[in-house]
Motif scaffolding. Structure first.
Motif, PDB file in Angstrom:
ATOM      1  N   LYS A  34      12.410 -15.916  80.675  1.00  0.00           N
ATOM      2  CA  LYS A  34      13.545 -16.777  80.326  1.00  0.00           C
ATOM      3  C   LYS A  34      13.345 -18.152  80.936  1.00  0.00           C
ATOM      4  N   LYS A  35      13.406 -19.163  80.072  1.00  0.00           N
ATOM      5  CA  LYS A  35      13.437 -20.566  80.501  1.00  0.00           C
ATOM      6  C   LYS A  35      14.828 -21.068  80.142  1.00  0.00           C
ATOM      7  N   THR A  36      15.652 -21.237  81.156  1.00  0.00           N
ATOM      8  CA  THR A  36      17.026 -21.646  80.940  1.00  0.00           C
ATOM      9  C   THR A  36      17.411 -22.627  82.040  1.00  0.00           C
ATOM     10  N   VAL A  37      18.695 -22.827  82.243  1.00  0.00           N
ATOM     11  CA  VAL A  37      19.178 -23.761  83.265  1.00  0.00           C
ATOM     12  C   VAL A  37      20.157 -23.052  84.182  1.00  0.00           C
ATOM     13  N   ASN A  38      20.353 -23.642  85.339  1.00  0.00           N
ATOM     14  CA  ASN A  38      21.387 -23.173  86.259  1.00  0.00           C
ATOM     15  C   ASN A  38      22.745 -23.357  85.576  1.00  0.00           C
ATOM     16  N   GLN A  39      23.437 -22.272  85.348  1.00  0.00           N
ATOM     17  CA  GLN A  39      24.684 -22.355  84.591  1.00  0.00           C
ATOM     18  C   GLN A  39      25.764 -23.156  85.317  1.00  0.00           C
ATOM     19  N   ASP A  40      25.649 -23.241  86.635  1.00  0.00           N
ATOM     20  CA  ASP A  40      26.614 -24.022  87.412  1.00  0.00           C
ATOM     21  C   ASP A  40      26.209 -25.480  87.549  1.00  0.00           C
ATOM     22  N   PHE A  48      12.891 -17.375  85.004  1.00  0.00           N
ATOM     23  CA  PHE A  48      12.802 -15.959  85.348  1.00  0.00           C
ATOM     24  C   PHE A  48      11.424 -15.424  84.958  1.00  0.00           C
ATOM     25  N   TYR A  49      10.804 -14.669  85.872  1.00  0.00           N
ATOM     26  CA  TYR A  49       9.527 -14.018  85.611  1.00  0.00           C
ATOM     27  C   TYR A  49       9.685 -12.515  85.859  1.00  0.00           C
ATOM     28  N   GLY A  50       8.938 -11.710  85.106  1.00  0.00           N
ATOM     29  CA  GLY A  50       9.048 -10.267  85.299  1.00  0.00           C
ATOM     30  C   GLY A  50       8.064  -9.514  84.436  1.00  0.00           C
ATOM     31  N   ASP A  51       8.504  -8.336  83.972  1.00  0.00           N
ATOM     32  CA  ASP A  51       7.653  -7.504  83.130  1.00  0.00           C
ATOM     33  C   ASP A  51       7.826  -7.905  81.673  1.00  0.00           C
ATOM     34  N   LEU A  52       7.559  -7.004  80.744  1.00  0.00           N
ATOM     35  CA  LEU A  52       7.610  -7.311  79.317  1.00  0.00           C
ATOM     36  C   LEU A  52       8.925  -7.956  78.888  1.00  0.00           C
ATOM     37  N   THR A  53      10.049  -7.418  79.381  1.00  0.00           N
ATOM     38  CA  THR A  53      11.368  -7.928  78.973  1.00  0.00           C
ATOM     39  C   THR A  53      12.189  -8.454  80.144  1.00  0.00           C
ATOM     40  N   PRO A 277      23.533  -7.419  79.207  1.00  0.00           N
ATOM     41  CA  PRO A 277      22.759  -7.157  77.989  1.00  0.00           C
ATOM     42  C   PRO A 277      21.248  -7.395  78.100  1.00  0.00           C
ATOM     43  N   GLY A 278      20.790  -8.179  79.062  1.00  0.00           N
ATOM     44  CA  GLY A 278      19.369  -8.441  79.212  1.00  0.00           C
ATOM     45  C   GLY A 278      18.928  -9.707  78.502  1.00  0.00           C
ATOM     46  N   PHE A 279      17.653 -10.052  78.686  1.00  0.00           N
ATOM     47  CA  PHE A 279      17.143 -11.336  78.190  1.00  0.00           C
ATOM     48  C   PHE A 279      16.887 -11.360  76.686  1.00  0.00           C
ATOM     49  N   THR A 280      16.945 -10.191  76.041  1.00  0.00           N
ATOM     50  CA  THR A 280      16.796 -10.181  74.583  1.00  0.00           C
ATOM     51  C   THR A 280      18.132 -10.428  73.882  1.00  0.00           C
ATOM     52  N   ALA A 281      19.158 -10.770  74.629  1.00  0.00           N
ATOM     53  CA  ALA A 281      20.462 -11.073  74.024  1.00  0.00           C
ATOM     54  C   ALA A 281      20.384 -12.257  73.073  1.00  0.00           C
ATOM     55  N   ASP A 282      19.444 -13.173  73.316  1.00  0.00           N
ATOM     56  CA  ASP A 282      19.325 -14.349  72.444  1.00  0.00           C
ATOM     57  C   ASP A 282      17.873 -14.640  72.075  1.00  0.00           C
ATOM     58  N   SER A 283      17.031 -13.606  72.148  1.00  0.00           N
ATOM     59  CA  SER A 283      15.616 -13.806  71.850  1.00  0.00           C
ATOM     60  C   SER A 283      14.983 -12.477  71.466  1.00  0.00           C
ATOM     61  N   THR A 284      13.993 -12.525  70.600  1.00  0.00           N
ATOM     62  CA  THR A 284      13.198 -11.327  70.354  1.00  0.00           C
ATOM     63  C   THR A 284      12.269 -11.092  71.543  1.00  0.00           C
ATOM     64  N   VAL A 285      11.760  -9.884  71.669  1.00  0.00           N
ATOM     65  CA  VAL A 285      10.818  -9.582  72.749  1.00  0.00           C
ATOM     66  C   VAL A 285       9.600 -10.502  72.653  1.00  0.00           C
ATOM     67  N   GLU A 286       9.132 -10.738  71.440  1.00  0.00           N
ATOM     68  CA  GLU A 286       7.930 -11.545  71.235  1.00  0.00           C
ATOM     69  C   GLU A 286       8.134 -12.996  71.675  1.00  0.00           C
ATOM     70  N   GLU A 287       9.340 -13.525  71.521  1.00  0.00           N
ATOM     71  CA  GLU A 287       9.602 -14.937  71.787  1.00  0.00           C
ATOM     72  C   GLU A 287      10.192 -15.203  73.169  1.00  0.00           C
ATOM     73  N   GLY A 289      11.064 -16.340  76.659  1.00  0.00           N
ATOM     74  CA  GLY A 289      10.566 -17.333  77.601  1.00  0.00           C
ATOM     75  C   GLY A 289       9.875 -18.539  76.996  1.00  0.00           C
ATOM     76  N   LYS A 290       9.740 -18.595  75.681  1.00  0.00           N
ATOM     77  CA  LYS A 290       8.993 -19.693  75.072  1.00  0.00           C
ATOM     78  C   LYS A 290       9.840 -20.950  74.906  1.00  0.00           C
ATOM     79  N   ALA A 291      11.051 -20.800  74.405  1.00  0.00           N
ATOM     80  CA  ALA A 291      11.933 -21.941  74.173  1.00  0.00           C
ATOM     81  C   ALA A 291      12.965 -22.040  75.293  1.00  0.00           C
ATOM     82  N   LEU A 292      13.678 -23.158  75.335  1.00  0.00           N
ATOM     83  CA  LEU A 292      14.786 -23.300  76.275  1.00  0.00           C
ATOM     84  C   LEU A 292      15.990 -22.553  75.698  1.00  0.00           C
ATOM     85  N   ASP A 293      16.403 -21.497  76.380  1.00  0.00           N
ATOM     86  CA  ASP A 293      17.568 -20.724  75.955  1.00  0.00           C
ATOM     87  C   ASP A 293      18.781 -21.139  76.775  1.00  0.00           C
TER      88      ASP A 293
END
Length: 314
Positions: A34-40, A48-53, A277-287, A289-293
């Motif tokens: 996930k490439k996102t921003v600090n919500q606050d 965020f870095y991790g495993d497949l999802t 819900p996890g990081f696939t709430a707004d992204s496919t598994v394949e995509e 961390g690629k775009a800014l979510d």
């Protein structure tokens, strides 16, 4: 009664998102999920870095603070992160890999009863690789096939987390009496607690140390999140935290999970976070961390937010 099923994620500060991005993907072989921003404070990246999802228990997260100074180490802080690797042979592999990438590291030693290899990233964040020795890991963890590290030596997920405090007993009581952690060992100045008995994926080592409190900066650890299944469990823990006399934020919707935050009496910041819900709430598994979510409440500000963020991919 509900129980804590392990670590959820751990969050740190970085001064330099491009270098951070390079190290955790290319050197450690983790997936940027996930490439996102600090919500606050959406002027700063949240990576965020991790495993497949980015499964709960595998997530390393970083807030970028370009003006951050150096960490002045001290007590009353989360001081070290353990990452599990499959075997002793994996530690040998990683020692050679660290040498080839000029990563600061020590010799293979032991920590909390496991073979260990201590190392630091370029900003001084203290970590260690721990030999999982074929032991069970949470069933939700998934291998990322496109890692720069071959599967048999890949980082599996989070292991032992070290917390250094002035008052060991108060933190020990919080873990044991409030959250139901099991005491695995104890001395006058050190104790080990596990959310799941015998397992390191929810293990916390408490070290007692006098002195000045740590002053955070680049490479410091902001908070540890522990894992619950869903919002019903989170609401249960919200009441437990309140009954214990701690002030909490109440439940906060982070879109990818629900959370609440509180500080125990040494000042250590804990988050309690749901699996979904996890990081696939707004992204496919394949995509992933690629775009800014962005979470839905920030989407209308996308143009403004993107204009204030520097690119981090070379």
């Amino acid at each position: 009664m509900y129980t804590i099923s392990g670590h959820h994620h751990i969050s740190m500060l970085t001064k330099n998102a491009p270098l951070n991005n390079q190290f955790y993907q290319k050197v450690l072989g983790l997936r940027r999920v996930k490439k996102t921003v600090n919500q606050d404070n959406p002027t700063m990246y949240h990576l965020f870095y991790g495993d497949l999802t980015g499964s709960a228990g595998t997530e390393l997260s970083f807030f970028e603070m370009p003006k951050a100074g150096s960490t002045i180490r001290g007590t009353n802080a989360i001081t070290q992160i353990g990452l599990l690797v499959p075997s002793f042979e994996s530690l040998l592999f990683w020692k050679k890999r660290f040498e080839s990438f000029d990563v600061r590291h020590g010799e293979i030693t032991s920590y909390a009863g496991r073979d260990a290899l201590h190392f630091e990233d370029s900003e001084g964040l203290r970590m260690m690789l721990l030999n999982n020795n074929g032991e069970v890991v949470p069933e939700n963890w998934s291998v990322w096939k496109d890692s720069t590290v071959e599967e048999k030596h890949q980082i599996l997920g989070m292991g032992t987390v070290e917390i250094t405090v002035r008052h060991l007993e108060s933190l020990a009581n919080t873990l044991k009496d409030m959250f139901g952690y099991v005491e695995a060992s104890r001395s006058d100045t050190e104790a080990i607690y596990q959310s799941v008995g015998g397992q390191s994926f929810g293990e916390i080592v408490i070290k007692q140390e006098e002195g000045a409190s740590e002053k955070p900066g680049k490479g410091s650890i902001h908070h540890l999140a522990i894992r619950v299944k869903n919002e019903d469990e989170l609401r249960y823990w919200e009441e437990v935290v309140k009954e214990r006399g701690f002030h909490s934020t109440g439940i906060v919707d982070r879109f990818y999970f629900q959370s609440l935050y509180f500080r125990e009496s040494n000042g250590i910041l804990f988050e309690i976070a749901t699996d979904g819900p996890g990081f696939t709430a707004d992204s496919t598994v394949e995509e992933l961390g690629k775009a800014l979510d962005l979470p839905p409440f920030l989407e209308e500000r996308r143009a403004e937010i993107e204009a204030n963020l520097a690119p981090i991919d070379s």
